[in-house]
Design a protein around this motif. Structure first.
Motif, PDB file in Angstrom:
ATOM      1  N   VAL A 107      10.104  15.120   3.585  1.00 16.61           N
ATOM      2  CA  VAL A 107       9.127  14.716   4.594  1.00 16.61           C
ATOM      3  C   VAL A 107       8.214  13.607   4.108  1.00 16.61           C
ATOM      4  CG1 VAL A 107       9.162  16.920   5.800  1.00 16.61           C
ATOM      5  CG2 VAL A 107       7.531  16.559   3.947  1.00 16.61           C
ATOM      6  N   LYS A 108       8.184  13.331   2.809  1.00 17.54           N
ATOM      7  CA  LYS A 108       7.302  12.268   2.331  1.00 17.54           C
ATOM      8  C   LYS A 108       7.681  10.915   2.923  1.00 17.54           C
ATOM      9  CE  LYS A 108       9.544  12.054  -2.155  1.00 17.54           C
ATOM     10  NZ  LYS A 108       9.244  12.274  -3.567  1.00 17.54           N
ATOM     11  N   TYR A 109       8.944  10.700   3.238  1.00 15.24           N
ATOM     12  CA  TYR A 109       9.327   9.438   3.882  1.00 15.24           C
ATOM     13  C   TYR A 109       8.738   9.355   5.283  1.00 15.24           C
ATOM     14  CZ  TYR A 109      12.485   8.595   0.018  1.00 15.24           C
ATOM     15  OH  TYR A 109      12.994   8.381  -1.232  1.00 15.24           O
ATOM     16  N   ILE A 110       8.766  10.449   6.006  1.00 16.71           N
ATOM     17  CA  ILE A 110       8.168  10.464   7.344  1.00 16.71           C
ATOM     18  C   ILE A 110       6.679  10.157   7.249  1.00 16.71           C
ATOM     19  CG2 ILE A 110       7.528  11.944   9.290  1.00 16.71           C
ATOM     20  CD1 ILE A 110      10.250  13.258   9.032  1.00 16.71           C
ATOM     21  N   ASN A 111       6.007  10.752   6.301  1.00 14.78           N
ATOM     22  CA  ASN A 111       4.573  10.508   6.149  1.00 14.78           C
ATOM     23  C   ASN A 111       4.283   9.039   5.855  1.00 14.78           C
ATOM     24  OD1 ASN A 111       3.856  13.173   6.636  1.00 14.78           O
ATOM     25  ND2 ASN A 111       4.114  13.726   4.495  1.00 14.78           N
ATOM     26  N   THR A 145       0.813  -1.215   0.000  1.00 15.95           N
ATOM     27  CA  THR A 145       0.000   0.000   0.000  1.00 15.95           C
ATOM     28  C   THR A 145       0.850   1.271   0.000  1.00 15.95           C
ATOM     29  OG1 THR A 145      -0.137   0.027   2.406  1.00 15.95           O
ATOM     30  CG2 THR A 145      -1.893  -1.130   1.218  1.00 15.95           C
ATOM     31  N   PHE A 146       2.171   1.168   0.054  1.00 15.99           N
ATOM     32  CA  PHE A 146       3.019   2.354   0.132  1.00 15.99           C
ATOM     33  C   PHE A 146       2.762   3.370  -0.963  1.00 15.99           C
ATOM     34  CE2 PHE A 146       6.713   0.218   2.561  1.00 15.99           C
ATOM     35  CZ  PHE A 146       5.979   0.279   3.702  1.00 15.99           C
ATOM     36  N   GLY A 196       0.641  12.310  -2.998  1.00 13.75           N
ATOM     37  CA  GLY A 196       0.092  13.564  -2.520  1.00 13.75           C
ATOM     38  C   GLY A 196       0.327  13.828  -1.042  1.00 13.75           C
ATOM     39  N   ALA A 197       1.154  13.028  -0.370  1.00 11.18           N
ATOM     40  CA  ALA A 197       1.383  13.227   1.057  1.00 11.18           C
ATOM     41  C   ALA A 197       2.111  14.541   1.297  1.00 11.18           C
ATOM     42  CB  ALA A 197       2.220  12.076   1.614  1.00 11.18           C
ATOM     43  N   THR A 198       1.690  15.241   2.347  1.00  8.45           N
ATOM     44  CA  THR A 198       2.368  16.478   2.724  1.00  8.45           C
ATOM     45  C   THR A 198       2.585  16.475   4.222  1.00  8.45           C
ATOM     46  OG1 THR A 198       0.297  17.645   3.052  1.00  8.45           O
ATOM     47  CG2 THR A 198       1.310  17.801   0.873  1.00  8.45           C
ATOM     48  N   ASP A 199       3.491  17.299   4.687  1.00  7.59           N
ATOM     49  CA  ASP A 199       3.760  17.390   6.109  1.00  7.59           C
ATOM     50  C   ASP A 199       3.914  18.863   6.442  1.00  7.59           C
ATOM     51  OD1 ASP A 199       4.831  17.407   8.700  1.00  7.59           O
ATOM     52  OD2 ASP A 199       5.788  15.493   8.377  1.00  7.59           O
ATOM     53  N   GLU A 259       6.865   8.553  -6.203  1.00 14.15           N
ATOM     54  CA  GLU A 259       6.210   7.796  -5.138  1.00 14.15           C
ATOM     55  C   GLU A 259       7.248   7.058  -4.304  1.00 14.15           C
ATOM     56  OE1 GLU A 259       2.020   6.415  -7.062  1.00 14.15           O
ATOM     57  OE2 GLU A 259       3.810   5.320  -7.677  1.00 14.15           O
ATOM     58  N   VAL A 260       6.978   6.928  -3.015  1.00 18.28           N
ATOM     59  CA  VAL A 260       7.843   6.134  -2.140  1.00 18.28           C
ATOM     60  C   VAL A 260       7.507   4.670  -2.363  1.00 18.28           C
ATOM     61  CG1 VAL A 260       8.453   5.607   0.249  1.00 18.28           C
ATOM     62  CG2 VAL A 260       8.067   7.980  -0.451  1.00 18.28           C
TER      63      VAL A 260
END
Length: 161
Positions: free
Chosen positions: A36-40, A13-14, A20-23, A72-73
């Motif tokens: 920060v996408k890795y943290i998300n 599911t990664f 679109g992840a943001t922090d 994408e991660v």
């Protein structure tokens, strides 16, 4: 095989989690993970990855994350092992290493995590066995440090003792 499929399902599911992840909770320091996408992603997958059943009693889970050509991660590789990474080697192109402690280990980072960090020379995240706690570990000015990664924000760097 069924239990390993559960882990694969959790990590499959990664890409959708990352899209679109943001922090906005904090700007990152110029140390450790640059995006920060890795943290998300680590926040989103911590619990399902930690709780995914495996057949290895008290096994530990490792994975390496990277960014694909579309931003994408993705999981580069994942390993279930018996110790703190003795059999884990991050795949080429890895940006971040994620390690899940088993229930027999302290949930917090421990000295072996820092030994692996020195070996990999990559940003590392530690997830507790229940997936409730996440820490980023780093070596800053020669000192072992860690900070909590919570849904509400990123903690301050603290000396590891």
């Amino acid at each position: 095989m069924y239990r390993f499929r559960s882990l694969l399902l959790a990590i499959s599911t990664f890409p959708s989690i990352c899209a679109g992840a943001t922090d906005t909770d904090q700007l990152r320091q110029n140390i450790g993970v640059s995006e920060v996408k890795y943290i998300n992603v680590v926040r989103e997958i911590a619990k399902p990855t930690a709780l995914a059943p495996i057949r290895v009693k008290n096994g530990v889970k490792f994975m390496s994350l990277a960014t694909n050509s579309t931003g994408e991660v993705v999981v580069q590789n994942a390993v279930i092992g018996f110790d703190h990474g003795g059999s884990f080697q991050p795949a080429p192109g890895t940006a971040v290493v994620v390690h899940v402690h088993n229930s027999e280990m302290s949930p917090k980072p421990d000295p072996a995590d820092y030994a692996a960090l020195r070996e990999y020379e990559l940003p590392c995240f530690i997830i507790s066995s229940d997936g409730e706690n996440i820490w980023e570990i780093a070596i800053i000015d020669g000192m072992n440090k860690f900070r909590a990664i919570q849904s509400s924000g990123i903690g301050e760097w603290v000396d590891f003792k």
